[in-house]
Design a protein around this motif. Structure first.
Motif, PDB file in Angstrom:
ATOM      1  N   ASN A 102       0.801  -1.231   0.000  1.00 31.57           N
ATOM      2  CA  ASN A 102       0.000   0.000   0.000  1.00 31.57           C
ATOM      3  C   ASN A 102       0.830   1.276   0.000  1.00 31.57           C
ATOM      4  O   ASN A 102       0.361   2.323   0.445  1.00 31.57           O
ATOM      5  N   HIS A 119       5.146  -0.058   4.703  1.00 35.91           N
ATOM      6  CA  HIS A 119       3.750  -0.099   4.288  1.00 35.91           C
ATOM      7  C   HIS A 119       3.001   1.190   4.613  1.00 35.91           C
ATOM      8  O   HIS A 119       3.276   1.876   5.580  1.00 35.91           O
ATOM      9  N   ASN A 120       2.082   1.504   3.720  1.00 32.88           N
ATOM     10  CA  ASN A 120       1.187   2.657   3.833  1.00 32.88           C
ATOM     11  C   ASN A 120       1.895   4.007   3.825  1.00 32.88           C
ATOM     12  O   ASN A 120       1.313   5.012   4.237  1.00 32.88           O
ATOM     13  N   ASN A 122       3.754   7.269   1.823  1.00 34.81           N
ATOM     14  CA  ASN A 122       3.501   8.034   0.609  1.00 34.81           C
ATOM     15  C   ASN A 122       4.730   8.884   0.308  1.00 34.81           C
ATOM     16  O   ASN A 122       5.061   9.796   1.065  1.00 34.81           O
ATOM     17  N   THR A 137       6.493   3.371   8.424  1.00 35.15           N
ATOM     18  CA  THR A 137       5.093   3.027   8.191  1.00 35.15           C
ATOM     19  C   THR A 137       4.207   4.268   8.270  1.00 35.15           C
ATOM     20  O   THR A 137       4.271   5.027   9.240  1.00 35.15           O
ATOM     21  N   GLY A 138       3.430   4.490   7.220  1.00 36.15           N
ATOM     22  CA  GLY A 138       2.471   5.584   7.204  1.00 36.15           C
ATOM     23  C   GLY A 138       3.058   6.971   7.053  1.00 36.15           C
ATOM     24  O   GLY A 138       2.324   7.952   7.090  1.00 36.15           O
TER      25      GLY A 138
END
Length: 156
Positions: A102, A119-120, A122, A137-138
């Motif tokens: 993701n 993961h996750n 951007n 993460t994130g």
């Protein structure tokens, strides 16, 4: 394919291109073996299957990137990219990098050797996650940002 920039990063991108089955030529203002200068992109691009900007400086990458009609993304064969990850146009993902579930990688971004985008996360357009860096993460990496080697980016 055309590779814009024949310096050190361009040479690396050329090797990845070959591993991915592409033949290539360089556009560069200072490289004698180049088929033309950077300003020749519009004249020469249609003769190739696509193009990629291999200019490491994030501040100088966007302008030529937006001129490319058929941007190529290169992913080194010894890289792990999750099937749920979204990789933008004109990106380079180098050897031994991990792009996890993701994750979103924006256009024109470079994910360098040994780096991890967890993961996750951007990574927006025209970023560079340098060698052995970790995007947690994130986390969100704003457009045009360079995440330095061996650091952890944890901004949300």
């Amino acid at each position: 394919m055309l590779i814009l920039g024949a310096g050190g990063y361009g040479q690396l991108v050329g090797e990845i291109a070959e591993l991915c089955g592409f033949s290539f030529a360089f556009l560069d203002d200072n490289f004698p073996e180049a088929v033309g200068k950077l300003s020749d992109l519009e004249l020469l691009e249609d003769e190739y299957d696509g193009a990629l900007v291999a200019i490491e400086n994030v501040a100088k990458r966007k302008e030529p990137s937006v001129k490319i009609k058929k941007p190529v993304t290169l992913i080194h064969p010894r890289t792990v990219v999750s099937p749920s990850a979204e990789i933008g146009a004109g990106c380079v993902i180098e050897a031994n990098a991990v792009v996890s579930a993701n994750v979103v990688i924006g256009n024109g971004s470079f994910i360098c050797a040994g780096s991890i985008v967890n993961h996750n996360a951007n990574v927006e357009d025209y970023c560079q996650v340098d060698c052995n860096a970790v995007v947690a993460t994130g986390a969100k990496v704003d457009s045009g940002t360079k995440v330095e080697s061996c650091t952890v980016w944890n901004k949300k």
